[in-house]
Design an enzyme around this catalytic site. Sequence first.
Site, PDB file in Angstrom:
ATOM      1  N   CYS A 195     -29.648 -27.976  22.149  1.00  0.00           N
ATOM      2  CA  CYS A 195     -28.575 -28.554  21.344  1.00  0.00           C
ATOM      3  C   CYS A 195     -28.084 -29.862  21.984  1.00  0.00           C
ATOM      4  CB  CYS A 195     -27.435 -27.549  21.228  1.00  0.00           C
ATOM      5  SG  CYS A 195     -26.194 -27.951  20.003  1.00  0.00           S
ATOM      6  N   CYS A 220     -26.189 -23.600  17.972  1.00  0.00           N
ATOM      7  CA  CYS A 220     -27.464 -23.304  18.632  1.00  0.00           C
ATOM      8  C   CYS A 220     -27.229 -22.330  19.792  1.00  0.00           C
ATOM      9  CB  CYS A 220     -28.075 -24.569  19.226  1.00  0.00           C
ATOM     10  SG  CYS A 220     -28.774 -25.684  18.026  1.00  0.00           S
ATOM     11  N   CYS A 264     -26.521 -25.603  12.878  1.00  0.00           N
ATOM     12  CA  CYS A 264     -25.664 -25.710  14.064  1.00  0.00           C
ATOM     13  C   CYS A 264     -24.526 -26.683  13.784  1.00  0.00           C
ATOM     14  CB  CYS A 264     -26.503 -26.183  15.252  1.00  0.00           C
ATOM     15  SG  CYS A 264     -25.519 -26.552  16.709  1.00  0.00           S
ATOM     16  N   GLY A 269     -50.061  -7.171  29.537  1.00  0.00           N
ATOM     17  CA  GLY A 269     -49.192  -6.140  28.995  1.00  0.00           C
ATOM     18  C   GLY A 269     -49.094  -4.892  29.845  1.00  0.00           C
ATOM     19  N   CYS A 278     -25.117 -29.884  16.407  1.00  0.00           N
ATOM     20  CA  CYS A 278     -26.244 -30.805  16.313  1.00  0.00           C
ATOM     21  C   CYS A 278     -26.917 -30.753  14.950  1.00  0.00           C
ATOM     22  CB  CYS A 278     -27.263 -30.532  17.410  1.00  0.00           C
ATOM     23  SG  CYS A 278     -28.229 -29.039  17.137  1.00  0.00           S
TER      24      CYS A 278
END
Lengths: 286, 293
Positions: free
Chosen positions: B271, B265, B240, B30, B243
């Site tokens: 997808c 998606c 979606c 970080g 899909c």
Amino acid sequence: MLDEQRFGADETPCLSVRHLSKRFGAGCSHCLEPGAQLNRNVCPRCGTVHAVRDVSLEVFPGEIVGVVGESGSGKSTFMKCLFFDEEATEGEVRALPYDGGAANLLDLSPQQRRAVRNTVFGMVYQNPYLGLRMDFSSLSNIAEQMIAAGSRSVGVMRGRGEELLTRVNIPLTRAAEPPRNFSGGMQQRVQIAKALSNNPPILLLDEVTTGLDLSVQAAVLDLIQQIRRDFNVSMLVVSHDLGVIRMLADRTLVMLDGRVIESGLTDQILEDPQHAYTQQLVYSLL
Amino acid sequence: MQQHYNYAFFDEASKREIRRAIIKGVSIPGYQVPFASREMPIGRGWGTGGLQITLSLIGRSDVLKVIDQGSDDSVNAVNIKKLVADTTDVEVTEATEEATLIQSRHRIPERPLRADQILVLQVPTPEPLRSFEPREAVTRRLHAEADYTGAWLELFDQIVRHGTTTTGADHPVLVNGRYVMAPSPIPRFDNLKLHQADHLTLLGAGREKKIYAVPPHTDVAPLDFEDYPFSVERFDGKRCRLCGAEGVYLDELVDEATGETYHQCNDTAFCAARRAAREDAPSEGSWEGGRHA
């Protein structure tokens, strides 16, 4: 004399400052001598500015101590040293509420200093731009020190913020507005609310009424009196306005060229000034 | 490949300097490590930070995938892929599971990454305290002292003004209990994918000249308040259109012919893989592999 001999058990100073000095510049053998002759507060040999010279004072619980002096006398620099905005060159500052007055606050680590700033002192600057974040809402400004002190509850901080804003007469309909949108007097009141957020035992007020019109000045001074009465907060009030000092301060110190030239009860100083400069100051009071 | 450039565009000394910054970043999760960001053949702000990490790490056996806003086919992704492929001859792929190195802008793939994959994120603003404090010298000191009041204050201010936090993306996270980090503008939906992940995540900011990292199996906690807990984007009852996936990050689109809104998606490779699998074996089922499924 030791503190224990001078004061009773319940009369220990809340804030005690000893021999505090602030120099801008390295200093030389000439100006570091105790009785050195300076050109006002500037060393004639090395050009070092002695902004604060050997200032000592005590503030007792619930007491308001005033510091007066003309522009450039070092009173604001003195306040900044107490609040760690400036690094004091030498001296001792002890605060009873922090650790019973054991440590010299000037020797603390940055984290400990932050804790002192967030829990022991509340600072109100002359210029609200120094004390407030103008783009954050007023509630956020008040919450800042609570967040810094570890609060993670929005409900608690919002509640406290609204309580304080009510206290300083800011309508809650404007609580989410940034102080940038406010008048000078309102900004100053938000600043006072912010300084009170963590219930600090000591308030530092630097020229709080300068630049406000008379009725707003009166309202702000009234508010400060109320805060002292209701919360028993000790205060150090810096001002060049003797009217403010006369109204607020129990005791007063007069500063000139970085030094305290006279100190005593406010009435005494105003009615019977001893030092030539203080006399001039008092007699020039309109 | 005609060799006009050194392998992977950079000279070896540059790669070494960048890798050294990466190692430091991995060692201090970080923490933003400054590095000498190079001039690149694409403009700053177009993924130069991520690209420099990718180029300094890539080797002959790597397989590269580049995503921009979840899509493998957007202009930015295609151009970066082309530049890396032209200077290295590595294989490029759209399949997340085949890639060893994935450079991405704004998304972490839906399919959980493995320990042998590295995710490189492009970062526009690496400093989570920047809007609170404009001076770099001051923000560095705040990080050193772990004073993150500013990051919390921003969230508090959003709640006061809007009733909720308004970080659509780039919601600040606390990494390994120490540094607060800007996770690049990935949606909040993806923030939790960084927590205790199997893969290494590297973040590069070319314009701001910073590299930082989230090593595998590191705690990543989004900042939030007790009474306003962190929440991810939700797509309840939506799936979606292509899909049928649920529980994934969906884009809302408008069919211009009919004026209807529909969802699709955001991760195009995910997808496409689902649709290909359906053609092989037509068994329908919602995606359960994601962490938020």
